[in-house]
Design an enzyme around this catalytic site. Structure first.
Site, mmCIF file in Angstrom:
data_model
loop_
_atom_site.group_PDB
_atom_site.id
_atom_site.type_symbol
_atom_site.label_atom_id
_atom_site.label_comp_id
_atom_site.label_asym_id
_atom_site.label_seq_id
_atom_site.Cartn_x
_atom_site.Cartn_y
_atom_site.Cartn_z
ATOM 1 N N THR A 42 0.865 -1.186 0.000
ATOM 2 C CA THR A 42 0.000 0.000 0.000
ATOM 3 C C THR A 42 0.903 1.239 0.000
ATOM 4 O OG1 THR A 42 -0.260 -0.282 2.400
ATOM 5 C CG2 THR A 42 -2.046 -1.064 0.989
ATOM 6 N N LYS A 93 4.281 -7.067 3.822
ATOM 7 C CA LYS A 93 3.980 -5.669 3.526
ATOM 8 C C LYS A 93 3.609 -4.992 4.830
ATOM 9 C CE LYS A 93 0.484 -3.716 3.094
ATOM 10 N NZ LYS A 93 -0.374 -2.797 3.974
ATOM 11 N N THR A 142 -1.351 -3.007 10.112
ATOM 12 C CA THR A 142 -1.769 -3.209 8.730
ATOM 13 C C THR A 142 -0.635 -3.929 8.017
ATOM 14 O OG1 THR A 142 -2.591 -2.220 6.703
ATOM 15 C CG2 THR A 142 -1.007 -0.929 7.955
ATOM 16 N N GLU A 181 6.019 4.696 7.390
ATOM 17 C CA GLU A 181 5.636 5.849 6.581
ATOM 18 C C GLU A 181 6.432 7.094 6.985
ATOM 19 O OE1 GLU A 181 1.048 4.591 5.536
ATOM 20 O OE2 GLU A 181 1.437 5.831 7.298
ATOM 21 N N ASN A 194 -0.464 10.607 5.996
ATOM 22 C CA ASN A 194 -1.711 10.170 6.603
ATOM 23 C C ASN A 194 -2.781 11.245 6.654
ATOM 24 O OD1 ASN A 194 -1.524 7.259 7.697
ATOM 25 N ND2 ASN A 194 0.488 8.157 8.050
ATOM 26 N N THR A 217 -7.720 10.734 0.310
ATOM 27 C CA THR A 217 -7.947 11.656 -0.799
ATOM 28 C C THR A 217 -6.791 11.729 -1.759
ATOM 29 O OG1 THR A 217 -7.159 13.462 0.598
ATOM 30 C CG2 THR A 217 -9.549 13.061 0.524
#
Length: 408
Positions: free
Chosen positions: A158, A184, A195, A281, A403, A408
């Site tokens: 992702t 992942k 996740t 991230e 995040n 969006t």
């Protein structure tokens, strides 16, 4: 291959989840995501003994439930199909129907029993699977023409910036046993999984109950000891498949080389866990917290988790600020029986706290150490023999940016 100094385990250069005999994988773009690969599959030539560990989140996603129920039937799997982009979580009865339909379609395509197909999804929560695209992807699977482990690894990502894979070999019963894996995970990563999807494979023959116990134990030492942001997701799954194609004597706790097999499995799991933590991230650094001298394994684990989960510690590492006060603060709220007068803390080889009191050190040296891509925080509680390791990453401006606009 390079032999580790610790044992008879060898890691395989460019090893991956299909390094073990009899496994193949592939991936394609079916249109869930704009352009990136978003559908992958992993296949064993024969039904494999299977074990699984799943998220502790109360909102467990539909594909996770389907997979968990399927493994419970006879502890076997022969295939795994995964989509990225949509998590199929918090989707009610329709989500369960879609997960079961995915499983049924894949079983028909691969000519295997439906309950021998695991299904997994990762991505946005609360969105239904686009079943026309999923169906099209399954029809396009070709175990002969579309084999590509790299494409599988890409298809399950992702917000990850890179694929994650590792494999080792070990000799058991005169047979070369291979254990490989792919994973992942980049955000919503927290101890008790996140996740995160991780798939482990081996060509060893293993007793199913022993395999499950080994995975439970190893997950608690590896995948459950990482954090990125403190958020625990709804789809986290670790699956381990053992297809027995090396025809060794069945492994179990009674086998004289069981400990070697478990150590090799731990090695693969730890490397994948560290790769996930490093790819957090927006991360720029991998942080490893080493806890020594704890009165129990639980205490060691909890202290490590408290420190690696601290946003203040993570921020300090990002800013290369050797603020050891944030470390001892996290140790103190770990809810473990810690004696403050015995605690010692080092940043790498730089002592900053001894017996609960600050040690004079060169602030510039501390800053330069924290500027490295990999940072160790070493904690000695001086109250026992238990040890633990935990892994995480720094907290950066980029994490907030990613995040703030994830949907969006």
């Amino acid at each position: 291959m390079v032999t580790t100094s610790k044992s008879k385990i060898q890691f395989v250069k460019k090893g991956h989840v299909t390094s073990a005999k009899g496994f193949s994988a592939g991936g394609l773009h079916c249109g869930i995501r704009k352009s990136k690969l978003d559908f992958g599959w992993l296949h064993s030539d024969v039904p494999a003994t299977a074990a699984g560990v799943y998220t502790m989140n109360s909102f467990q996603a539909a594909p996770l439930k389907v997979t968990k129920d399927s493994i419970a039937i006879d502890q076997k799997l022969q295939a795994i199909v995964v989509n990225s982009g949509v998590a199929n979580s918090c989707t009610g009865a329709q989500g369960m129907s879609d997960a079961l339909e995915t499983q049924q379609l894949a079983a028909q395509k691969l000519s295997v029993k439906p309950h021998h197909v695991a299904v997994a999804s990762t991505g946005l929560i609360g969105v239904h699977l686009p079943m026309e695209k999923i169906s099209s992807a399954i029809r396009s699977m070709d175990l002969k023409e579309n084999q590509s482990t790299d494409r599988f690894e890409q298809a399950i990502l992702t917000t990850d910036t890179c694929t994650k894979h590792f494999a080792v070999e070990v000799e058991i019963d005169g047979k070369t046993i291979t254990i490989g894996g792919a994973a992942k995970g980049s955000g919503m990563i927290h101890p008790n999984m996140a996740t995160m999807l991780a798939y482990l494979t081996t060509d060893a023959e293993v007793d199913p109950d022993s395999l499950q116990r080994a995975l439970n134990h190893i997950t608690n030492k590896t995948f459950n000891m990482i954090t990125v942001d403190g958020d625990c997701s709804t789809n986290d799954t670790v699956l381990l498949l053992a297809n027995g194609l090396q025809q060794n004597q069945p492994l179990s706790e009674d086998h004289p080389q069981w400990a070697l097999f478990v150590e090799a499995l731990r090695y693969v799991s730890e490397e994948l866990a560290k790769q996930i933590a490093k790819d957090g991230e927006g991360a720029t650094k991998l942080i490893e917290v080493i806890v020594k001298g704890a009165p129990s394994d639980i205490a060691a684990n909890q202290v490590g988790k408290a420190v690696i989960s601290s946003n203040l510690v993570k921020s300090a590492v990002y800013g290369a600020d050797p603020n050891w006060g944030r470390v001892v603060c996290a140790i103190g709220y770990s809810e473990q029986p810690v004696n403050p007068d015995r605690v010692c803390v080092s940043l790498g080889e730089i002592p900053v706290v001894t017996d609960g009191l600050p040690v004079e050190f060169d602030e510039e040296e501390g800053k330069n150490y924290l500027l490295q891509e990999q940072v160790q925080i070493i904690i000695d509680l001086q109250d026992g023999e238990a040890e633990a390791k935990a892994w995480g990453c720094d907290l950066t401006y980029e994490y907030v940016k990613i995040n703030a606009s994830y949907r969006t």
